[in-house]
Write an enzyme that holds these catalytic residues in place. Structure first.
Site, PDB file in Angstrom:
ATOM      1  CB  ILE A 288      -0.863   0.072   0.855  1.00 24.30           C
ATOM      2  CG1 ILE A 288      -1.520  -1.195   1.292  1.00 24.30           C
ATOM      3  CG2 ILE A 288      -1.495   1.433   1.712  1.00 24.30           C
ATOM      4  CD1 ILE A 288      -2.691  -1.112   1.966  1.00 24.30           C
ATOM      5  CD  GLN A 291      -0.620   2.191  -6.402  1.00 19.54           C
ATOM      6  OE1 GLN A 291      -0.284   1.393  -7.207  1.00 19.54           O
ATOM      7  NE2 GLN A 291      -1.452   3.307  -7.676  1.00 19.54           N
ATOM      8  CD  GLU A 292      -2.405   6.072  -0.917  1.00 21.32           C
ATOM      9  OE1 GLU A 292      -2.154   6.790  -1.320  1.00 21.32           O
ATOM     10  OE2 GLU A 292      -3.053   4.897  -0.568  1.00 21.32           O
ATOM     11  CB  SER A 293       4.206   7.034  -0.809  1.00 21.87           C
ATOM     12  OG  SER A 293       5.214   6.250  -0.087  1.00 21.87           O
ATOM     13  CE1 TYR A 408      -4.080   3.248  -3.353  1.00 22.74           C
ATOM     14  CE2 TYR A 408      -5.741   1.354  -2.453  1.00 22.74           C
ATOM     15  CZ  TYR A 408      -4.873   2.386  -2.547  1.00 22.74           C
ATOM     16  OH  TYR A 408      -4.200   2.418  -0.896  1.00 22.74           O
TER      17      TYR A 408
END
Length: 426
Positions: A288, A291-293, A408
């Site tokens: 996660i 994928q986020e940052s 996502y």
């Protein structure tokens, strides 16, 4: 009359009671379970010891009988064991149970045998899903029955279960059906057209996947009708996109992911610590974050979310995060938020819950619930991920958040499988 008969009867002496078996105090148990031990286990043990002594004495007096008994046991084993093996492996000898739609709907259970694999049933380190598995779940939902999966490592074991009538359907690649007997079994390809085969192949999915049933069963004809329905054909193409296994085939994506793997040890302790606190898979938290940052503690998006886990200011405050750019605080805040989302979606079956939770992490739980309500109003099961994912695709042109959510969740699924494979090999 004899002299003895005239003697008066003597009363039984009060000092000579009826003899009883002597039980020494040390033989009895005391404590919580004393009654059960003394009244049940102790007598059984006593009788067993007496029987053993009796048999041992008989063995010494009649040794020839023991030799004959042992010889008969050996001969019986040599005859019975091979016979059992032949019956178990020969479908012509083993009694068959013909399974059909009537028995399936009556029992309310669809039993599926499948070879484990990327295109069929993926089951690694607590993560279980798969393209063929999801298709079977959709069919079971269509019939209103429960799906039970029996996993095998090779096609021969799957076909043996099918021949013997232990399962309703088998899921495997048509290339595995090579024997003359199995080739006569009715099959239903998951791809009903050449265009679908192309979609499967483009997503890295085995285009030769088929459902197989017994020769006298009517299940395959029913599942073929379901698979080739126009509406389900569209949903099936979306399901193939969700299970697309080609994301990391791109050289740029592969290199970027490899760089992240090298960077991951900097934050691994934080992911493991927070995962343990909130009962998560630490690899899920890490993916996660990727994928986020891309595991950048100083990341900032145009919308104002920050940190490794890209928390909004409101979410960070609710999770007790004072500095979103502090890696440890951000990871713990993301883990706590993920735990709250999992609690909110406990009504979702476990096999699909993760994808709903990830969608909620991306677009908010209220948006997810709204889509579920619309699915329910249209007569579709709102707790099946395929129905939710197909809705996102069908309405992506109207809402950019839907397109973002599709990317996502699909990406995190791919990354999660990749990191688990990497760590297993390491």
């Amino acid at each position: 009359m004899s002299q003895n008969s005239q003697l008066p009867k003597r009363d039984k002496s009060a000092y000579r009671p009826t003899p009883k078996r002597v039980v020494f105090r040390r033989d009895l148990e005391t404590g919580k379970w004393a009654w059960i031990k003394n009244r049940l286990f102790f007598p059984i043990q006593t009788h067993a010891q007496a029987l053993y002594r009796k048999l041992e004495g008989y063995r010494q007096t009649h040794p020839q009988y023991y030799v004959r008994t042992a010889f008969a046991a050996v001969i019986g084993a040599l005859i019975i064991i091979p016979a059992i093996g032949i019956i178990q492996h020969d479908p012509a000898i083993k009694a068959k149970v013909i399974r059909g739609i009537d028995s399936l709907t009556q029992n309310k259970v669809l039993t599926l045998a499948a070879v484990t694999g990327r295109s069929t049933v993926y089951d690694e380190d607590g993560l279980m899903h798969g393209f063929g598995y999801d298709v079977a779940r959709q069919y079971a939902s269509h019939l209103g029955v429960e799906l039970r999966v029996i996993k095998f490592d090779d096609a021969n074991a799957v076909l043996s279960a099918m021949h013997s009538g232990d399962v309703d359907l088998a899921l495997l690649s048509q290339s595995n059906i090579i024997s003359e007997q199995s080739a006569k079994l009715p099959i239903s390809p998951l791809a009903c057209s050449d265009s679908e085969r192309a979609i499967f192949a483009g997503a890295g999915i085995d285009a030769d996947l088929v459902f197989v049933s017994q020769a006298d069963s009517d299940i395959v004809s029913n599942v073929t009708q379901f698979l080739c329905d126009d509406e389900f054909q569209e949903d099936l193409s979306y399901l193939a996109k969700f299970h697309d296994d080609t994301l990391l085939d791109n050289a740029y994506n592969a290199q970027h992911f490899a760089d992240a793997i090298q960077k991951l040890p900097l934050y691994e302790y934080g992911f493991r610590l927070s995962a343990k606190e909130f009962n998560h898979d630490w690899q899920l938290l890490a993916m996660i974050g990727y994928q986020e940052s891309h595991l950048n503690a100083n990341a900032v998006s145009p919308t104002g979310v920050q940190g490794i886990m890209m928390l909004t200011q409101d979410t960070a405050k609710a999770m007790g995060v004072k500095n979103r750019n502090d890696a440890a605080q951000s990871i713990r805040g993301g883990a706590k938020y993920l735990s709250q989302l999992q609690s909110q979606f406990q009504d979702i079956p476990e096999v699909d819950r993760l994808w709903f939770v990830l969608a909620a992490y991306n677009m908010g739980p209220n948006a997810v619930r709204q889509i579920q309500s619309r699915l329910s109003e249209s007569g579709k099961d709102p707790n099946l991920w395929l129905n939710f994912y197909a809705y996102l695709h069908k309405n992506a042109a109207k809402n950019s958040r839907y397109r973002q959510c599709i990317t996502y969740v699909t990406n995190i699924r791919t990354y999660l499988e990749a990191i688990k494979k990497h760590n297993a090999n390491a």
